[in-house]
Design a protein around this motif. Structure first.
Motif, PDB file in Angstrom:
ATOM      1  N   THR A   1      32.064 -40.327  -6.189  1.00 15.14           N
ATOM      2  CA  THR A   1      30.716 -40.591  -6.705  1.00 15.14           C
ATOM      3  C   THR A   1      30.776 -41.332  -8.034  1.00 15.14           C
ATOM      4  O   THR A   1      30.032 -42.294  -8.260  1.00 15.14           O
ATOM      5  N   ALA A   2      31.671 -40.903  -8.934  1.00 21.59           N
ATOM      6  CA  ALA A   2      31.788 -41.549 -10.237  1.00 21.59           C
ATOM      7  C   ALA A   2      32.199 -43.012 -10.084  1.00 21.59           C
ATOM      8  O   ALA A   2      31.660 -43.900 -10.765  1.00 21.59           O
ATOM      9  N   ILE A   3      33.157 -43.281  -9.195  1.00 20.36           N
ATOM     10  CA  ILE A   3      33.609 -44.657  -8.981  1.00 20.36           C
ATOM     11  C   ILE A   3      32.501 -45.482  -8.327  1.00 20.36           C
ATOM     12  O   ILE A   3      32.235 -46.622  -8.728  1.00 20.36           O
TER      13      ILE A   3
ATOM     14  N   SER B   1      37.072 -45.431 -18.863  1.00 21.19           N
ATOM     15  CA  SER B   1      37.936 -46.077 -17.884  1.00 21.19           C
ATOM     16  C   SER B   1      38.393 -45.050 -16.863  1.00 21.19           C
ATOM     17  O   SER B   1      38.199 -43.841 -17.037  1.00 21.19           O
ATOM     18  N   LEU B   2      39.032 -45.540 -15.812  1.00 21.27           N
ATOM     19  CA  LEU B   2      39.562 -44.634 -14.791  1.00 21.27           C
ATOM     20  C   LEU B   2      40.604 -43.703 -15.402  1.00 21.27           C
ATOM     21  O   LEU B   2      40.666 -42.517 -15.063  1.00 21.27           O
ATOM     22  N   ALA B   3      41.415 -44.234 -16.308  1.00 17.96           N
ATOM     23  CA  ALA B   3      42.428 -43.409 -16.971  1.00 17.96           C
ATOM     24  C   ALA B   3      41.782 -42.326 -17.829  1.00 17.96           C
ATOM     25  O   ALA B   3      42.254 -41.182 -17.873  1.00 17.96           O
TER      26      ALA B   3
ATOM     27  N   ALA C   1      44.137 -47.274 -15.245  1.00 19.26           N
ATOM     28  CA  ALA C   1      43.432 -48.557 -15.209  1.00 19.26           C
ATOM     29  C   ALA C   1      42.455 -48.612 -16.369  1.00 19.26           C
ATOM     30  O   ALA C   1      41.889 -47.595 -16.769  1.00 19.26           O
ATOM     31  N   ASP C   2      42.254 -49.809 -16.920  1.00 14.83           N
ATOM     32  CA  ASP C   2      41.325 -49.966 -18.040  1.00 14.83           C
ATOM     33  C   ASP C   2      39.874 -49.886 -17.586  1.00 14.83           C
ATOM     34  O   ASP C   2      39.001 -49.458 -18.343  1.00 14.83           O
ATOM     35  N   GLY C   3      39.613 -50.317 -16.351  1.00 16.00           N
ATOM     36  CA  GLY C   3      38.264 -50.222 -15.816  1.00 16.00           C
ATOM     37  C   GLY C   3      38.186 -49.120 -14.778  1.00 16.00           C
ATOM     38  O   GLY C   3      38.812 -48.080 -14.922  1.00 16.00           O
TER      39      GLY C   3
ATOM     40  N   PRO D   1      41.251 -36.763 -16.191  1.00 19.22           N
ATOM     41  CA  PRO D   1      41.176 -35.303 -16.372  1.00 19.22           C
ATOM     42  C   PRO D   1      39.949 -34.677 -15.714  1.00 19.22           C
ATOM     43  O   PRO D   1      40.007 -33.519 -15.274  1.00 19.22           O
ATOM     44  N   LEU D   2      38.851 -35.415 -15.631  1.00 19.59           N
ATOM     45  CA  LEU D   2      37.661 -34.898 -14.947  1.00 19.59           C
ATOM     46  C   LEU D   2      37.922 -34.750 -13.450  1.00 19.59           C
ATOM     47  O   LEU D   2      37.547 -33.749 -12.829  1.00 19.59           O
ATOM     48  N   PHE D   3      38.554 -35.769 -12.857  1.00 24.29           N
ATOM     49  CA  PHE D   3      38.858 -35.722 -11.425  1.00 24.29           C
ATOM     50  C   PHE D   3      39.821 -34.576 -11.132  1.00 24.29           C
ATOM     51  O   PHE D   3      39.680 -33.866 -10.127  1.00 24.29           O
ATOM     52  N   LEU D   4      40.794 -34.391 -12.012  1.00 23.04           N
ATOM     53  CA  LEU D   4      41.768 -33.318 -11.844  1.00 23.04           C
ATOM     54  C   LEU D   4      41.082 -31.957 -11.926  1.00 23.04           C
ATOM     55  O   LEU D   4      41.348 -31.057 -11.118  1.00 23.04           O
ATOM     56  N   ALA D   5      40.179 -31.820 -12.895  1.00 17.51           N
ATOM     57  CA  ALA D   5      39.459 -30.551 -13.067  1.00 17.51           C
ATOM     58  C   ALA D   5      38.568 -30.252 -11.871  1.00 17.51           C
ATOM     59  O   ALA D   5      38.444 -29.097 -11.449  1.00 17.51           O
ATOM     60  N   ALA D   6      37.950 -31.283 -11.297  1.00 16.07           N
ATOM     61  CA  ALA D   6      37.098 -31.075 -10.125  1.00 16.07           C
ATOM     62  C   ALA D   6      37.923 -30.577  -8.945  1.00 16.07           C
ATOM     63  O   ALA D   6      37.504 -29.659  -8.226  1.00 16.07           O
ATOM     64  N   GLY D   7      39.104 -31.150  -8.752  1.00 20.90           N
ATOM     65  CA  GLY D   7      39.977 -30.689  -7.679  1.00 20.90           C
ATOM     66  C   GLY D   7      40.483 -29.285  -7.916  1.00 20.90           C
ATOM     67  O   GLY D   7      40.588 -28.483  -6.982  1.00 20.90           O
ATOM     68  N   ARG D   8      40.763 -28.963  -9.154  1.00 19.69           N
ATOM     69  CA  ARG D   8      41.277 -27.634  -9.506  1.00 19.69           C
ATOM     70  C   ARG D   8      40.205 -26.564  -9.350  1.00 19.69           C
ATOM     71  O   ARG D   8      40.494 -25.419  -9.017  1.00 19.69           O
TER      72      ARG D   8
END
Length: 338
Positions: A83-85, A60-62, A244-246, A66-73
């Motif tokens: 891309t993932a979305i 899910s998006l939730a 979000a669940d999805g 952590p992946l999105f956060l790590a990519a920004g970091r």
């Protein structure tokens, strides 16, 4: 998202997104950006939101936050979260991924399709947008390019002459494109702020003045505490925005996340450059790689004004309907259910 999966992703990013690698990917010197994305995509995390029955991880998006956060970091120049979305949306619509990097951006125009200041668009192969109620997957090579303001070799404004340029079309009325962008950008901004904070703490502990580290001065400690507070609140807000669940975020939560990230990003960037002084604007220091992105993300898709207006109108609508106060709005509309 288990710790082992996240740690594996962070280790890979540490190797692939070293400061010099990020600088090369954001220059037009060679094919460094394409090679970097090929290595990132080979890890498999870009299909995190694709359902398991379609060969994805089914997160899910939730779970993927952590992946999105790590990519920004890490400083990854490409639009990883987008891309993932996009891949999840396209998989649902019946199109399998071919390893492309995909940006998501709102568009304007009556006959021509214009996407302005798209983060990472110059590094992406495709752009996903919605035009006249239809989702269009447009190739970047078919567009007219105008270099981005903050990252001229990484971002761009794009224009297509018509929807005929689309290589794939589908209808899906559920996602709000600005909510998708707000959630993705807020997560990236929060990660970038974590990196800027870490760089600033390291610098003040190393920089000597009057015989001691400048981090020992109370004025500097005060500034760092404000920066830490802003960065932490942005991470918390971004997590809510991705709750979000999805793969479809709630528009109000995503707007609240982007608004908080924008407000925090401005202060974090200002304090970081004040702490670093003149060295902060040099090419040798990676600080500018991250602060430029904070300002870029602030200016695109759902701006601070848009997000504040959306939230304000929702507050007044609820107040007129039920008489509830703003605290009740935050509790009922923005809080994440247990």
């Amino acid at each position: 998202m288990t710790d082992s999966l996240l740690e594996g992703f962070e280790r890979a990013l540490a190797d692939l997104c070293a400061d010099d690698a990020v600088r090369r990917s954001e220059s037009s010197a060679d094919d460094a950006a394409a090679r970097q994305w090929s290595a990132i995509d080979a890890l498999g995390y870009t299909d995190a939101l694709v359902p398991a029955e379609l060969d994805g991880a089914g997160l899910s998006l939730a779970d993927a936050f952590p992946l999105f956060l790590a990519a920004g970091r890490s400083g990854l120049s490409h639009p990883f979260a987008e891309t993932a979305i996009a891949r999840a949306m396209l998989a649902k619509a019946g199109r399998r991924s071919e390893g492309e990097c995909i940006a998501i951006a709102p568009c304007s125009g009556a006959t021509q399709i214009t996407c302005r200041n798209v983060p990472g668009a110059a590094l992406a192969e495709l752009v996903l947008t919605v035009w006249r109620g239809e989702w269009l997957l447009l190739p970047v090579v078919a567009a007219t390019h105008v270099p981005g303001i903050y990252r001229p070799h990484a971002s761009a404004s794009l224009q297509w002459q018509s929807a005929d340029a689309a290589i794939f079309r589908f209808s899906d009325g559920e996602p709000d494109i600005l909510a998708l962008c707000n959630a993705a950008h807020a997560a990236g901004m929060a990660g970038a702020m974590q990196r800027v904070l870490a760089m600033s703490v390291t610098y003040v502990n190393d920089r000597q003045q009057f015989g001691r580290a400048i981090g020992q001065f109370q004025a500097v400690q005060q500034e760092l505490s404000v920066m830490a507070e802003q960065a932490s609140s942005a991470v918390f807000a971004a997590r809510i925005g991705c709750a979000a669940d999805g793969y479809v975020p709630d528009p109000l939560r995503a707007a609240a996340a982007k608004l908080r990230a924008c407000e925090a990003g401005q202060r974090v960037a200002a304090i970081a450059h004040a702490v670093h002084g003149a060295i902060g604007i040099t090419e040798e220091l990676a600080l500018g790689l991250f602060t430029r992105r904070l300002h870029e993300w602030r200016s695109v898709a759902g701006s601070e004004t848009y997000c504040a207006t959306l939230l304000g109108e929702a507050v007044f609508a609820q107040d007129a309907a039920s008489g509830h106060a703003i605290l009740d709005f935050a509790r009922t509309q923005l809080a994440v259910p247990a």
